[in-house]
Design a protein around this motif. Structure first.
Motif, PDB file in Angstrom:
ATOM      1  N   PHE A 128       1.329  -1.008  -0.026  1.00  0.00           N
ATOM      2  CA  PHE A 128       0.074   0.225   0.343  1.00  0.00           C
ATOM      3  C   PHE A 128       0.891   1.875   0.227  1.00  0.00           C
ATOM      4  CE2 PHE A 128      -2.258  -3.319   2.082  1.00  0.00           C
ATOM      5  CZ  PHE A 128      -3.533  -3.757   1.297  1.00  0.00           C
ATOM      6  N   PRO A 129       0.946   1.544  -1.175  1.00  0.00           N
ATOM      7  CA  PRO A 129       2.015   2.843  -1.138  1.00  0.00           C
ATOM      8  C   PRO A 129       1.664   4.746  -1.023  1.00  0.00           C
ATOM      9  CG  PRO A 129       1.275   2.621  -3.438  1.00  0.00           C
ATOM     10  CD  PRO A 129       0.539   1.732  -2.430  1.00  0.00           C
ATOM     11  N   GLN A 130       0.350   4.146   0.362  1.00  0.00           N
ATOM     12  CA  GLN A 130      -0.154   5.142   1.683  1.00  0.00           C
ATOM     13  C   GLN A 130       0.290   4.664   2.247  1.00  0.00           C
ATOM     14  OE1 GLN A 130      -3.071   5.610  -0.251  1.00  0.00           O
ATOM     15  NE2 GLN A 130      -3.436   7.861  -0.462  1.00  0.00           N
ATOM     16  N   GLY A 131       0.925   3.324   3.140  1.00  0.00           N
ATOM     17  CA  GLY A 131       1.041   2.592   4.498  1.00  0.00           C
ATOM     18  C   GLY A 131       0.078   2.658   4.817  1.00  0.00           C
ATOM     19  N   GLY A 137     -10.267   8.398   0.391  1.00  0.00           N
ATOM     20  CA  GLY A 137      -9.667   8.081  -0.992  1.00  0.00           C
ATOM     21  C   GLY A 137      -8.751   9.133  -1.664  1.00  0.00           C
ATOM     22  N   SER A 138      -8.193  10.196  -0.406  1.00  0.00           N
ATOM     23  CA  SER A 138      -7.580  11.173  -1.281  1.00  0.00           C
ATOM     24  C   SER A 138      -6.198  10.125  -1.299  1.00  0.00           C
ATOM     25  CB  SER A 138      -7.457  11.556  -0.273  1.00  0.00           C
ATOM     26  OG  SER A 138      -6.840  11.222   1.000  1.00  0.00           O
ATOM     27  N   MET A 139      -5.654  10.429  -2.713  1.00  0.00           N
ATOM     28  CA  MET A 139      -4.130  10.093  -3.269  1.00  0.00           C
ATOM     29  C   MET A 139      -2.819  10.878  -2.884  1.00  0.00           C
ATOM     30  SD  MET A 139      -4.274   7.626  -4.945  1.00  0.00           S
ATOM     31  CE  MET A 139      -5.125   7.176  -3.716  1.00  0.00           C
ATOM     32  N   GLU A 140      -2.897  11.189  -1.369  1.00  0.00           N
ATOM     33  CA  GLU A 140      -1.887  11.856  -0.282  1.00  0.00           C
ATOM     34  C   GLU A 140      -0.908  10.793   0.502  1.00  0.00           C
ATOM     35  OE1 GLU A 140      -3.883  14.216   2.200  1.00  0.00           O
ATOM     36  OE2 GLU A 140      -4.629  15.596   0.818  1.00  0.00           O
ATOM     37  N   ASN A 141       0.210  11.672   0.580  1.00  0.00           N
ATOM     38  CA  ASN A 141       0.524  10.362   1.896  1.00  0.00           C
ATOM     39  C   ASN A 141       2.016   9.378   0.921  1.00  0.00           C
ATOM     40  OD1 ASN A 141       0.715  12.308   4.125  1.00  0.00           O
ATOM     41  ND2 ASN A 141      -1.619  11.258   4.173  1.00  0.00           N
ATOM     42  N   ASP A 195       3.759   9.290 -10.681  1.00  0.00           N
ATOM     43  CA  ASP A 195       2.342   9.579 -11.543  1.00  0.00           C
ATOM     44  C   ASP A 195       1.836   8.470 -12.091  1.00  0.00           C
ATOM     45  OD1 ASP A 195       4.451  11.501 -10.909  1.00  0.00           O
ATOM     46  OD2 ASP A 195       5.051  11.857 -12.849  1.00  0.00           O
ATOM     47  N   GLU A 196       1.207   7.400 -12.443  1.00  0.00           N
ATOM     48  CA  GLU A 196       0.793   6.192 -13.789  1.00  0.00           C
ATOM     49  C   GLU A 196       0.203   5.931 -12.622  1.00  0.00           C
ATOM     50  OE1 GLU A 196       2.310   4.492 -16.549  1.00  0.00           O
ATOM     51  OE2 GLU A 196       3.487   5.932 -17.576  1.00  0.00           O
ATOM     52  N   TRP A 197       0.298   5.875 -11.456  1.00  0.00           N
ATOM     53  CA  TRP A 197      -0.112   4.657 -10.810  1.00  0.00           C
ATOM     54  C   TRP A 197      -0.902   5.653  -9.558  1.00  0.00           C
ATOM     55  CZ3 TRP A 197      -1.206   5.705  -5.201  1.00  0.00           C
ATOM     56  CH2 TRP A 197      -1.889   4.976  -4.642  1.00  0.00           C
ATOM     57  N   ILE A 198      -0.520   7.243  -9.626  1.00  0.00           N
ATOM     58  CA  ILE A 198      -2.034   7.152  -8.697  1.00  0.00           C
ATOM     59  C   ILE A 198      -2.863   8.232  -9.719  1.00  0.00           C
ATOM     60  CG2 ILE A 198      -2.098  10.040  -7.869  1.00  0.00           C
ATOM     61  CD1 ILE A 198       0.833   9.795  -7.181  1.00  0.00           C
ATOM     62  N   LYS A 199      -2.662   8.440 -11.171  1.00  0.00           N
ATOM     63  CA  LYS A 199      -3.682   8.683 -12.115  1.00  0.00           C
ATOM     64  C   LYS A 199      -4.280   7.613 -12.486  1.00  0.00           C
ATOM     65  CE  LYS A 199      -4.331   9.621 -17.705  1.00  0.00           C
ATOM     66  NZ  LYS A 199      -3.645   9.729 -18.454  1.00  0.00           N
ATOM     67  N   ALA A 200      -3.877   5.890 -12.546  1.00  0.00           N
ATOM     68  CA  ALA A 200      -4.747   5.069 -12.377  1.00  0.00           C
ATOM     69  C   ALA A 200      -5.685   4.623 -11.543  1.00  0.00           C
ATOM     70  CB  ALA A 200      -3.550   3.860 -12.852  1.00  0.00           C
ATOM     71  N   VAL A 201      -5.652   4.585 -10.699  1.00  0.00           N
ATOM     72  CA  VAL A 201      -6.266   4.762  -8.980  1.00  0.00           C
ATOM     73  C   VAL A 201      -7.214   5.431  -9.054  1.00  0.00           C
ATOM     74  CG1 VAL A 201      -6.388   4.649  -6.599  1.00  0.00           C
ATOM     75  CG2 VAL A 201      -4.280   3.220  -7.717  1.00  0.00           C
ATOM     76  N   SER A 202      -6.714   7.280  -9.484  1.00  0.00           N
ATOM     77  CA  SER A 202      -7.783   7.768  -9.798  1.00  0.00           C
ATOM     78  C   SER A 202      -8.208   7.320 -10.254  1.00  0.00           C
ATOM     79  CB  SER A 202      -7.112   9.016  -9.796  1.00  0.00           C
ATOM     80  OG  SER A 202      -6.116   9.784  -8.542  1.00  0.00           O
ATOM     81  N   GLU A 203      -8.636   7.252 -11.244  1.00  0.00           N
ATOM     82  CA  GLU A 203      -9.352   6.588 -12.517  1.00  0.00           C
ATOM     83  C   GLU A 203      -9.950   5.696 -12.490  1.00  0.00           C
ATOM     84  OE1 GLU A 203      -7.011   6.224 -16.281  1.00  0.00           O
ATOM     85  OE2 GLU A 203      -6.706   8.332 -16.574  1.00  0.00           O
TER      86      GLU A 203
END
Length: 207
Positions: A128-131, A137-141, A195-203
């Motif tokens: 889990f990249p956010q730890g 559902g935010s893409m922070e941390n 960057d691609e992971w953040i974009k993909a998960v947001s979508e």
């Protein structure tokens, strides 16, 4: 002497642990939440049946790893904070699931060695990249350690988004869980993969 679970050998990802994680995640957690919380899974066609990759998902609850294993259909060795292994019963359970202990503050050599070892098995790596959990559902941390592991193992990343699994949402026969699996992010430089992971998960969150 207490055993350290920070580094695990490829031989530990054997038939016993494969069977244990399959039963636990599919026939206990997966089946229960499909019935009780109407768990829906989308994008299974994006999961390779063979080969090593890293499963990277948002994080909303303690049941996330079990449900994602059920959704992906491959045995996943998850990174877990080392504090979870301080309890003897919990450490035994995590041991059987093939999890390994990590320091959330820095990426240790033992973590990299374990990840490289898993690449030589039929298992894949999960994290889990956010730890910590981000219920909203935010893409922070986001920790860059996950792309560092991708670089070390030269592995692609499978983006996953899970929703409806937070503790206050898991009401029996009232909840609605959803797991969306995105298309594989090819191995490239760490910043591009992040960057691609953040974009993909947001979508996937919108899908």
């Amino acid at each position: 002497m207490t055993r350290s679970y920070s580094q695990r050998k490829p031989s530990e990802y054997n038939r016993f642990r494969t069977f244990f994680i399959y039963i636990t995640c599919n026939w206990v957690y997966g089946l229960y939440y499909k019935i009780a919380c109407n768990l829906k899974i989308k994008g299974r066609e994006n999961v390779p049946k063979k080969g090593f990759f890293i499963v990277a998902s948002n994080h909303v609850s303690a049941v996330d790893p079990f449900l994602i294993v059920s959704a992906v259909g491959r045995p996943i060795a998850y990174m877990a904070k080392k504090e979870l292994f301080e309890n003897k019963i919990m450490s035994l359970f995590l041991d059987f699931l093939g999890a390994f202990a990590v320091n959330r503050d820095k990426l240790d050599v033992s973590t990299i060695k374990t990840a490289i070892g898993i690449k030589n098995t039929d298992w894949v790596l999960g994290l889990f990249p956010q730890g910590t959990r981000q219920v909203d559902g935010s893409m922070e941390n986001i920790s860059r350690g996950f792309t560092a592991l991708a670089k070390a193992t030269k592995a692609p990343i499978l983006p996953v988004f899970i929703s409806g699994a937070a503790k206050d949402e898991r009401h029996a026969f009232k909840g609605h869980m959803k797991i969306n699996i995105g298309k594989m992010i090819p191995f490239s430089d760490p910043k591009t993969m992040e960057d691609e992971w953040i974009k993909a998960v947001s979508e996937l969150n919108e899908g």
